[in-house]
Design a protein around this motif. Structure first.
Motif, short mmCIF file in Angstrom:
data_model
loop_
_atom_site.label_atom_id
_atom_site.label_comp_id
_atom_site.label_asym_id
_atom_site.label_seq_id
_atom_site.Cartn_x
_atom_site.Cartn_y
_atom_site.Cartn_z
N GLY A 24 54.58 37.94 25.53
CA GLY A 24 54.63 38.32 24.13
C GLY A 24 55.98 38.87 23.72
N MET A 25 56.11 39.18 22.43
CA MET A 25 57.33 39.75 21.86
C MET A 25 56.92 40.79 20.83
N THR A 26 57.68 41.88 20.77
CA THR A 26 57.37 42.96 19.84
C THR A 26 58.63 43.74 19.49
N ASN A 27 58.55 44.53 18.43
CA ASN A 27 59.64 45.45 18.11
C ASN A 27 59.27 46.89 18.49
N ASP A 28 58.07 47.09 19.05
CA ASP A 28 57.62 48.41 19.49
C ASP A 28 56.83 48.23 20.79
N LEU A 29 57.55 48.29 21.90
CA LEU A 29 56.94 47.96 23.19
C LEU A 29 55.84 48.94 23.59
N ILE A 30 56.04 50.22 23.39
CA ILE A 30 55.01 51.20 23.78
C ILE A 30 53.72 50.96 22.99
N ARG A 31 53.83 50.80 21.68
CA ARG A 31 52.65 50.55 20.85
C ARG A 31 51.93 49.28 21.29
N ARG A 32 52.70 48.22 21.51
CA ARG A 32 52.10 46.94 21.84
C ARG A 32 51.39 46.97 23.20
N ILE A 33 52.00 47.60 24.19
CA ILE A 33 51.36 47.67 25.50
C ILE A 33 50.14 48.57 25.42
N ASP A 34 50.21 49.62 24.63
CA ASP A 34 49.04 50.48 24.42
C ASP A 34 47.89 49.66 23.83
N GLU A 35 48.20 48.76 22.90
CA GLU A 35 47.17 47.88 22.32
C GLU A 35 46.57 46.97 23.40
N HIS A 36 47.41 46.42 24.25
CA HIS A 36 46.89 45.59 25.36
C HIS A 36 45.99 46.43 26.26
N ARG A 37 46.41 47.62 26.59
CA ARG A 37 45.67 48.48 27.52
C ARG A 37 44.29 48.88 26.96
N HIS A 38 44.18 48.94 25.64
CA HIS A 38 42.92 49.33 25.01
C HIS A 38 42.14 48.14 24.45
N GLY A 39 42.52 46.91 24.84
CA GLY A 39 41.78 45.73 24.44
C GLY A 39 41.83 45.42 22.96
N GLN A 40 42.92 45.81 22.30
CA GLN A 40 43.04 45.61 20.85
C GLN A 40 43.73 44.31 20.47
N ILE A 41 44.13 43.52 21.46
CA ILE A 41 44.77 42.23 21.19
C ILE A 41 43.69 41.17 21.34
N ASP A 42 43.26 40.61 20.23
CA ASP A 42 42.18 39.61 20.24
C ASP A 42 42.58 38.36 21.01
N GLY A 43 41.57 37.65 21.47
CA GLY A 43 41.79 36.34 22.07
C GLY A 43 42.10 36.38 23.54
N TYR A 44 43.07 35.57 23.93
CA TYR A 44 43.42 35.34 25.33
C TYR A 44 43.63 36.64 26.10
N SER A 45 44.42 37.55 25.56
CA SER A 45 44.77 38.77 26.27
C SER A 45 43.54 39.63 26.58
N ARG A 46 42.67 39.81 25.59
CA ARG A 46 41.47 40.61 25.80
C ARG A 46 40.50 39.90 26.76
N GLU A 47 40.33 38.60 26.57
CA GLU A 47 39.41 37.83 27.41
C GLU A 47 39.84 37.82 28.87
N ARG A 48 41.14 37.81 29.13
CA ARG A 48 41.65 37.73 30.49
C ARG A 48 41.98 39.09 31.11
N GLY A 49 41.92 40.15 30.31
CA GLY A 49 42.20 41.49 30.82
C GLY A 49 43.66 41.71 31.20
N THR A 50 44.56 41.09 30.45
CA THR A 50 45.98 41.27 30.72
C THR A 50 46.45 42.58 30.09
N ASP A 51 46.39 43.64 30.88
CA ASP A 51 46.68 44.98 30.35
C ASP A 51 47.71 45.75 31.17
#
Length: 106
Positions: A24-51
């Protein structure tokens, strides 16, 4: 499309060592990884548990970050594994390294 003085990040999160990967790509890495860690990224990332943040790279310009993200998404898995292992051979979750460390002083 160049925006000077900003930070853009291309990153890879994984479900575990040699597991599922999400680029992925972001302008706020801490926020974005926090979203991944809490399952807030819909689709592939949440389904596969990429956190787990296993690799990231800074870019000054958004167009460079977008180009790099698109290029990495086309890479074969073994190439992505090699990129990760070059900088992070044990697939350590790098999220904690992004957070401010307490100084220990009151």
């Amino acid at each position: 499309m160049r925006v000077g003085g900003h930070s853009f990040w291309v990153y890879i999160v994984a479900s575990g060592p040699c597991g599922w990967l999400y680029v992925g790509m972001t302008n706020d890495l801490i926020r974005r990884i926090d979203e991944h860690r809490h399952g807030q990224i819909d689709g592939y990332s949440r389904e596969r548990g990429t956190d787990r943040l296993v690799w990231y790279e800074h870019h000054r310009y958004v167009d460079q970050a977008i180009r790099r993200e698109k290029r990495l998404k086309r890479w074969l898995r073994p190439w992505k594994f090699a990129l990760i292992e070059q900088a992070n051979p044990h697939w350590t979750d790098l999220y904690a390294t992004l957070l401010p460390q307490p100084t220990g002083c009151p």
